[in-house]
Design an enzyme around this catalytic site. Sequence first.
Site, PDB file in Angstrom:
ATOM      1  N   HIS A  17     137.478   6.461 -99.942  1.00 52.45           N
ATOM      2  CA  HIS A  17     136.685   7.274-100.872  1.00 52.45           C
ATOM      3  C   HIS A  17     136.990   6.876-102.316  1.00 52.45           C
ATOM      4  O   HIS A  17     136.082   6.680-103.132  1.00 52.45           O
ATOM      5  CB  HIS A  17     137.018   8.767-100.723  1.00 52.45           C
ATOM      6  CG  HIS A  17     136.672   9.376 -99.415  1.00 52.45           C
ATOM      7  ND1 HIS A  17     137.575  10.126 -98.698  1.00 52.45           N
ATOM      8  CD2 HIS A  17     135.529   9.370 -98.701  1.00 52.45           C
ATOM      9  CE1 HIS A  17     136.989  10.564 -97.594  1.00 52.45           C
ATOM     10  NE2 HIS A  17     135.754  10.109 -97.564  1.00 52.45           N
ATOM     11  N   LYS A  41     131.588  20.815 -89.009  1.00 51.14           N
ATOM     12  CA  LYS A  41     133.004  20.492 -89.157  1.00 51.14           C
ATOM     13  C   LYS A  41     133.807  21.714 -89.577  1.00 51.14           C
ATOM     14  O   LYS A  41     133.346  22.502 -90.391  1.00 51.14           O
ATOM     15  CB  LYS A  41     133.221  19.416 -90.235  1.00 51.14           C
ATOM     16  CG  LYS A  41     132.736  18.037 -89.897  1.00 51.14           C
ATOM     17  CD  LYS A  41     133.090  17.074 -91.026  1.00 51.14           C
ATOM     18  CE  LYS A  41     132.621  15.671 -90.746  1.00 51.14           C
ATOM     19  NZ  LYS A  41     132.960  14.768 -91.850  1.00 51.14           N
ATOM     20  N   ARG A  90     131.916   1.785 -94.103  1.00 51.25           N
ATOM     21  CA  ARG A  90     133.073   1.009 -93.647  1.00 51.25           C
ATOM     22  C   ARG A  90     132.707  -0.065 -92.634  1.00 51.25           C
ATOM     23  O   ARG A  90     133.364  -1.081 -92.538  1.00 51.25           O
ATOM     24  CB  ARG A  90     134.112   1.940 -93.004  1.00 51.25           C
ATOM     25  CG  ARG A  90     134.712   2.944 -93.946  1.00 51.25           C
ATOM     26  CD  ARG A  90     135.481   3.999 -93.194  1.00 51.25           C
ATOM     27  NE  ARG A  90     134.529   4.748 -92.376  1.00 51.25           N
ATOM     28  CZ  ARG A  90     134.792   5.320 -91.212  1.00 51.25           C
ATOM     29  NH1 ARG A  90     135.982   5.259 -90.708  1.00 51.25           N
ATOM     30  NH2 ARG A  90     133.871   5.978 -90.553  1.00 51.25           N
ATOM     31  N   SER A 128     138.874   9.921 -92.569  1.00 48.67           N
ATOM     32  CA  SER A 128     139.529  11.229 -92.673  1.00 48.67           C
ATOM     33  C   SER A 128     139.874  11.820 -91.310  1.00 48.67           C
ATOM     34  O   SER A 128     140.900  12.496 -91.167  1.00 48.67           O
ATOM     35  CB  SER A 128     138.644  12.211 -93.443  1.00 48.67           C
ATOM     36  OG  SER A 128     138.510  11.810 -94.780  1.00 48.67           O
TER      37      SER A 128
END
Length: 154
Positions: A17, A41, A90, A128
């Site tokens: 990030h 989440k 990514r 994360s």
Amino acid sequence: MKRAVFPGSFDPITRGHENIVRRAASIFDEIIVAIGSNSSKKSMFSLEQRKQWLEEVFNDIDNVKVDAYDGMTMDYCKKVDAGFMLRGVRNGSDFEYERTIAQMTKFMAPHLETVILFTDPELSAINSTVVREILRNNGDVTQFIPSSIHVTAP
């Protein structure tokens, strides 16, 4: 003004990030790192903690601000008059997901452009979810998070 929103849960913020925001800071006049609430989440860390970490990590960059929001990201972008949504990718799986989101966003909010930056290759494995799992098992995450913060499992 070229204002971008970099949305995410940042639970916790990772070096990936940080990499995206630092590189994008020279592209945009202002970047708002926006902590969104994600209904799918459950956060490990409080909103206040995540906001504090983001402010610490980016306190040396004048054109980066930190905020939080509820609802759809495109609505938040409109509210803060941002013409760009910044996204980090990514790998190929991330790209496919982000492409779908970008195309749907363009359909629903034609004024909003999605800008995708790829993380530096050495950071591409960090996410994360894995960082949280390491924390849950009392592991050391210092190599995966910005050096200016200290994260321990709540």
